[in-house]
Design an enzyme around this catalytic site. Structure first.
Site, short mmCIF file in Angstrom:
data_model
loop_
_atom_site.label_atom_id
_atom_site.label_comp_id
_atom_site.label_asym_id
_atom_site.label_seq_id
_atom_site.Cartn_x
_atom_site.Cartn_y
_atom_site.Cartn_z
N HIS A 92 0.83 -1.15 0.01
CA HIS A 92 0.37 0.53 -0.34
C HIS A 92 0.50 1.64 0.14
O HIS A 92 1.87 0.91 0.42
CB HIS A 92 -1.13 -0.32 1.10
N GLU A 166 -2.35 -7.71 7.65
CA GLU A 166 -0.89 -7.78 8.17
C GLU A 166 -1.03 -8.16 10.16
O GLU A 166 -2.55 -8.54 10.39
CB GLU A 166 -0.47 -6.21 8.74
#
Length: 293
Positions: A92, A166
């Protein structure tokens, strides 16, 4: 085969170009001629040359590309898949907590900065000539935002699933690195220096992450199609790369991936992986557009 004076200079990105040799393997000798270049001399007792047609990009031949990688790694699916596949993975864009040097983990409170949005747009343009059958993304905001920007103009829906989240860092999440080091020195030091043995809240986060990575790979590779885009986070990207290459949690910090960095894998029909590019970032500094697969 004889090679003399092949020069490698430091590019703006890290890219791995796979090679495949038939027996006997060549011997390699490395010698540094200057601080700016590396010269490689190679030789082999075999005079055979492949007759494969060389691919070209912008008129330059791409030599040495592997054309077969049987048993390159162990299968990530443990079963045959419908076809060979290409998977491009992206970290990202820059987030608010990246900018503040805060530990993010699985927290969903960090979002893209203005710079992060621009990085996502650069990624979109860099891959605009590549067809993707599907885009998979972490549902956490900073990855979700990146995927939504990158997937603009594509006619298929985004797919979000939890295996691309994550890793969870529990009470360290949200703290600046400086504060975490001061308040939880033992936890912080182990996480930074010995992450494979990092134990927190009754868990080994990297062991959980490796499980998630294998689960994510299996879902992706068993999905119909031949080309996929994956948008996620640095730690899970490290785990995806390591599991694809058969590496354990002790190799977690053996590689790094920048915000907006692009990695590329190809898979054969046995679900075995070949890493073709790692942390490509040319598009972050130029209007570079990557060629179709």
């Amino acid at each position: 085969m004889t090679c003399v004076g092949a020069v490698f200079t430091a590019p703006s990105c890290s890219a791995l170009i796979p090679h495949s040799y038939s027996t006997p393997r060549p011997t390699l000798q490395l010698s540094s001629r200057s601080s700016a270049a590396l010269f490689i001399h190679c030789s082999t007792s075999s005079s055979e040359a492949t007759s494969e047609k060389l691919a070209t990009v912008d008129g330059f031949p791409l030599t040495g590309g592997a054309y077969d990688f049987t048993q390159a790694t162990t299968s990530l699916t443990n079963e045959s898949i419908s076809s060979s596949k290409t998977v491009i993975l992206i970290r990202h864009g820059l987030s608010t907590w990246n900018s503040a040097s805060r530990i993010q983990g699985s927290s969903d409170l960090s979002i893209l900065t203005e710079t992060g949005e621009k990085q996502a747009e650069r990624c979109r343009k860099a891959l605009e000539n590549i067809y993707f059958d599907q885009c998979f993304s972490s549902p956490i905001s900073r990855a979700k935002q990146t995927a939504e920007i990158m997937w603009q103009g594509r006619d298929k829906p985004l797919v979000f699933f939890d295996s691309l989240k994550e890793l969870c860092l529990y009470h360290l999440e949200g703290m600046t690195n400086a504060d975490a080091k001061k308040i939880y020195p033992e936890d912080y030091t182990t996480w930074r220096e010995d992450p494979a043995n990092f134990f927190i809240n009754g868990r080994y986060p990297l062991r959980d992450l490796w499980i998630d990575a294998r689960r994510a790979w299996k879902k992706i590779l068993l999905t119909p199609g031949e080309s996929f885009l994956v948008v996620t986070h640095k730690s899970i990207l490290r785990a995806l790369t390591c599991t694809a290459l058969g590496l354990g949690t002790e190799r977690f910090r053996a590689l790094d991936i920048n915000n907006g960095g692009i990695c590329k894998f190809s898979f054969n029909v046995r679900g075995e992986a070949m890493l073709q590019a790692l942390n490509m970032t040319a598009h972050m500094y130029s209007d570079h557009v990557y060629p179709p697969n």
